[in-house]
Design a protein around this motif. Structure first.
Motif, mmCIF file in Angstrom:
data_model
loop_
_atom_site.group_PDB
_atom_site.id
_atom_site.type_symbol
_atom_site.label_atom_id
_atom_site.label_comp_id
_atom_site.label_asym_id
_atom_site.label_seq_id
_atom_site.Cartn_x
_atom_site.Cartn_y
_atom_site.Cartn_z
ATOM 1 N N PRO A 53 55.391 53.510 37.129
ATOM 2 C CA PRO A 53 54.558 54.581 36.585
ATOM 3 C C PRO A 53 55.182 56.028 37.161
ATOM 4 C CG PRO A 53 53.162 52.875 37.139
ATOM 5 C CD PRO A 53 54.467 52.722 37.825
ATOM 6 N N THR A 57 53.535 59.566 32.311
ATOM 7 C CA THR A 57 53.328 58.256 31.870
ATOM 8 C C THR A 57 51.881 58.446 30.954
ATOM 9 O OG1 THR A 57 54.015 57.080 33.787
ATOM 10 C CG2 THR A 57 51.917 56.032 32.993
ATOM 11 N N ARG A 58 51.886 57.530 29.935
ATOM 12 C CA ARG A 58 50.810 57.485 29.212
ATOM 13 C C ARG A 58 50.209 55.986 29.020
ATOM 14 N NH1 ARG A 58 49.205 56.794 23.852
ATOM 15 N NH2 ARG A 58 47.676 58.410 22.928
ATOM 16 N N ALA A 123 51.506 52.728 28.212
ATOM 17 C CA ALA A 123 51.408 51.546 29.185
ATOM 18 C C ALA A 123 49.846 50.896 29.333
ATOM 19 C CB ALA A 123 51.660 51.959 30.640
ATOM 20 N N SER A 125 46.733 49.762 31.646
ATOM 21 C CA SER A 125 46.318 50.050 32.823
ATOM 22 C C SER A 125 45.044 49.241 32.811
ATOM 23 C CB SER A 125 45.956 51.689 33.161
ATOM 24 O OG SER A 125 45.609 51.728 34.497
ATOM 25 N N GLN A 167 54.998 48.056 30.111
ATOM 26 C CA GLN A 167 54.572 48.331 31.283
ATOM 27 C C GLN A 167 53.174 48.139 31.540
ATOM 28 O OE1 GLN A 167 54.182 52.595 32.471
ATOM 29 N NE2 GLN A 167 55.908 51.929 34.124
ATOM 30 N N GLY A 296 49.235 61.184 34.173
ATOM 31 C CA GLY A 296 50.608 61.547 33.929
ATOM 32 C C GLY A 296 50.860 62.847 34.168
ATOM 33 N N THR A 305 51.893 58.734 40.196
ATOM 34 C CA THR A 305 51.465 59.668 39.187
ATOM 35 C C THR A 305 49.792 59.851 39.660
ATOM 36 O OG1 THR A 305 51.383 60.373 36.967
ATOM 37 C CG2 THR A 305 51.027 57.911 37.626
#
Length: 341
Positions: A53, A57-58, A123, A125, A167, A296, A305
């Motif tokens: 990350p 990053t989203r 991504a 999370s 990711q 991000g 991040t």
């Protein structure tokens, strides 16, 4: 007896059926080799293309979030609906708990979240929150027994491994290490975390373990607690300020100090509710807070991040007028988003 000339010797013919079988076997072997090579190339490409990350990053905005559920509900006044709708659109970490996503359902949940990440080109999370004696009997008490925890995290790991094309960011057991000395179970928790890490690590999966926050443990003390788990070599780094309200600048300083103590480990910082900073030492539903900088927004050589980890609008527990921990609290959502709508 003289030998016949070569041209006149009798030649044995291989039956046509045997030739067909040999051809099929050869073709299957070639296909198998191509498949193996293809899988190796794919795995190598995924490994080489995996990046931790970073700024910009989203992460996915899950349609399973309590904010999304509240936004879809008919109840609630206009202000509460507006707050829920706005929060539902924000990329936020999804919390896996055994109470909501038990072992026989958690694989499907992760698979659905992964599909959402693909659709949103984002991504995934997740926060994993099911450790035995999870919150030491406090507002988020619960968790699984050791054997069930091992099975549960294995199912999560299997589902993450099936999503090698995206990711994955994993926040592993918030508060587990920072609370370990208070709970009196550092060695037990270290074993549970080690099992979980072994179960979930994989291609493009970036694991961050609990690192507390800047107003909890002094740096040297927190570093000792983290080091004692023995999992640091197998994870990307630590997660800071999860479900708390500390200023981002203070957490950056804390991350750098911990990194120096721990040989260069990385960090992510939760900024979901720190837009107005802390309210003194109050951590449980303090009044007057705001959402913070979106996922991000920033990072550096130590802090990969910032992320929204604690979903804004969910209660910290039955304190300061809040419902049970993790329950959607419409008035808190309105207050947190008052400058965004």
């Amino acid at each position: 007896m003289p030998r016949l000339p070569r041209s006149t010797r009798t030649r044995r013919r291989v039956p046509r059926a045997v030739l067909v079988v040999l051809a099929v076997v050869a073709a299957v072997a070639v296909i198998a080799v191509i498949a193996v090579v293809g899988n190796l190339v794919t795995t190598l490409f995924q490994t080489l293309s995996a990046r931790p990350p970073a700024v910009d990053t989203r992460i996915v905005a899950p349609d399973e979030s309590k904010a999304a559920q509240a936004a879809d509900a008919a109840a609630g006044d206009a202000e509460e609906q507006a707050a829920a709708q706005w929060l539902a659109s924000q990329p936020t970490t999804y919390w896996l708990t055994p109470e909501i996503d038990p072992v026989d359902e958690v694989w499907d949940r992760v698979a659905h979240l992964a599909a959402e990440a693909r659709d949103q080109d984002a991504a995934l999370s997740i926060a994993i929150y099911g450790l035995p004696d999870r919150d030491c009997g406090n507002h988020s008490a619960g968790g699984l027994d050791p054997d069930s925890y091992r099975a549960w995290t294995q199912r999560i790991g299997d589902a993450l491994g099936n999503a090698s094309d995206i990711q994955k960011i994993v926040i592993l057991e918030p508060d587990s290490i920072a609370l370990s000395s208070t709970c009196g179970s550092p060695s037990d928790r270290a074993g549970y975390l080690k099992d979980a890490v072994d179960n979930i690590r994989g291609t493009d999966t970036w694991i961050y373990i609990d690192g507390g926050h800047s107003s909890w443990h002094p740096v040297a003390e927190m570093a000792d607690l983290i080091r004692a788990t023995g999992v640091l070599p197998d994870v990307r780094g630590i997660a800071l300020n999860v479900s708390n309200y500390q200023d981002t600048a203070a957490e950056f300083d804390y991350a750098h100090a911990l990194s120096d103590e721990l040989g260069g480990t990385h960090a992510v910082i939760d900024t979901s509710r720190n837009g107005a900073g802390p309210a003194g030492s109050e951590w449980c539903n303090p009044a007057g807070r705001l959402v913070g900088s979106p996922t991000g927004s920033f990072g550096d050589g130590v802090v990969d991040t910032n992320l929204w980890i604690k979903p804004p609008g969910e209660s910290d527990g039955e304190c300061n007028g809040g419902p049970t921990a993790g329950t959607w609290w419409p008035s808190a959502a309105v207050e947190l988003t008052r400058e965004q709508r």
